[in-house]
Design an enzyme around this catalytic site. Sequence first.
Site, PDB file in Angstrom:
ATOM      1  N   GLY A 154       0.817  -1.201   0.000  1.00  0.00           N
ATOM      2  CA  GLY A 154       0.000   0.000   0.000  1.00  0.00           C
ATOM      3  C   GLY A 154       0.852   1.252   0.000  1.00  0.00           C
ATOM      4  CG  ASP A 190      -2.782  10.190  10.510  1.00  0.00           C
ATOM      5  OD1 ASP A 190      -2.095   9.788   9.537  1.00  0.00           O
ATOM      6  OD2 ASP A 190      -3.946  10.611  10.379  1.00  0.00           O
TER       7      ASP A 190
END
Length: 671
Positions: free
Chosen positions: A363, A494
């Site tokens: 990814g 995050d």
Amino acid sequence: MQGNLIHGSLPKSFCNLSTSVKGIDMSNNRIQGSIPLALKNLFNLSALALLNNFIIDRIPDSIGALSNLQELGLRGNMLTGEIPSSIGNITSLKLLDLSSNIFQGYIPQSLGSCKQLIGLDLSNNNLIGSIPAEIVGLSSLSIVLSLANNNLSGSLPLQVGSLKNLGELDLSYNRLTGLIPASISECLVLERLHLEANSFHGQIPEALCPLRGLQELDLSNNNFSGPIPSFLAELSQLMYLNLSFNQLGGEVLEGGVFLNASSVSIYGNTELCGGVPGLKLPLCKSPSSKKVSSTKARVIYVVAGSLLCLALLLLCLSISYCKKKQTTANASTSLSFENQFLRISYEELLRATNRFSETNLIGKRRYGTVYKGILDGGVTVATKVLNLMQRGASRSFISECQTLGTIRHRNLVKILSVYSSVDFHGNDFKALIYEFMANESLEEWLHPSTIGRDDEHGESRNVRLVQRLRIAIDIATAIEYLHKSCYSTIVHGDLKPSNVLLDNNMVARVGDFGLAKIISMVSAEATRIQDQGSSTSTAVRGSIGYVSLEYGMGHKVSILGDTYSYGILLLEMFIGKRPTEEAFGHNLNLHNFVRMALSDRAMDIIDLRLWSEAGNRQQEIKIRDCIISVFEVGLAFSMESPLDRMDMTEAIRKLHLIKVSSETKERRIGM
């Protein structure tokens, strides 16, 4: 010269400095290469600090020639090989910090010759073997002895009783076995004792009773059995107690630290009962007369014990005061003690990832691309290659090294190595090598259509209700650890589904610390007040939909920002919708969407895949009750005002109770 942007290797001329130089501090730079062999020329050196750089290779044996050295700090580098036994020749050494490197082999017994050591930190390496009796026999140790996060085995030596002046002992996350020796009762000045994540067994020993100055005690993730001893309620200074995931049973105490449910963790001990209401444990099944008798006996014991302990406490305070005066003077220039890596070359990374081919692509992240790789030893890893053309990538690399390099927890992604040098073309190249997570990210389970899977395959990857609860608890446990159990408070910054990975057993691991911030340790109340204060340019940017509202107004970084992100993530897990979906429009967010539906339309917004678990009306009601309870927790986390958000420890407790209730109902109705 500490705290600059100095890079490159240490030049040979570094060792030609005047012999009158007594202190060198080049910490927190970007120094690479190895430690010069000619370091021995600086024979008048009393302090050498090269902390948090990118120094590689072994420590040269010649370091033992620095006979006047009192402080040696090499924490946070990539030093490898064995710790040289020649360090034992530096008998004047007072502070030694070799933590957060890649040291292997055994702890050298020769360190026992450093009779003036007041602080020793070898944590976060790959050390093996038993703990040398010579080390725990160093009665001079008064600040800290930390051997945490290694692969040490065997039992805790009886000589631990020699640490009469020690303030902190951390042996957590090793493979230690056996009983805690009775001689630990002689460590009267001990304030912090961390033995978690080992294999100690037996009952919690009465030998801990004399340690009246204990402020932190963590015995979690061991094999302790039997009842919780009554003396733990009498340790008046105890502010944090973790007994989770053992085999303890019986009635939980109702005095001392046990009165504050947020200060005690007892998860994973299924035979416990009673305690204060905040612990939400089942009532003990015992006759009322026995309870009354037990209460009277406890009162008598506490009164008698308190008188005896008061005398001991006064004696300990007197000793502690004298030692602290001496320690303060000795440690005025002390090194900070706070991080384990494999040594991997660029060539091996190329082989492991098939030259970073598309077939190995896992990814893409904000600052880099992640590839699956198989190292020469057969270990499967995930390699994140930083895109150094992306602004902020280098800062992200340093942030991940500083955070993941200093911590370890079963619900955090483990960093195995870092690479920071050049590729075969001479270009700067940085990569982070992690444990490979076979079940990918939570994002790919919640939203399977986003990765090109057809409906049938996506349906097979559905996460069941109880499994989602377990994952939610895993994530919350990791965040609580970052906020409350590290040397310095860490804000992830995050938190979202794509940054939560799942291992072979679907255990959640929080990762991607590229935006993490290490902030000073403050109390919960101070954090809340600070969060309402002035703005700062260091606010966490995060991801749209998960960023707390106060960050948009420039408020300071705080743990309450992670709290908000977790609340949004929790709601997303059970409604199956991202916080950025167009259905919410400009005037509605995920929090308000769930809040408005909670009263009478809660079932209309549940992830439809969860309804597949219900075969009848009774099962539908069970699912409804469970998810409404989860929604309430998620809403409490994602309140607009930081002061109104739920505490992470309280949320773990609530989610744990919801999970236990759901598992019980699932077994009962055959879901």
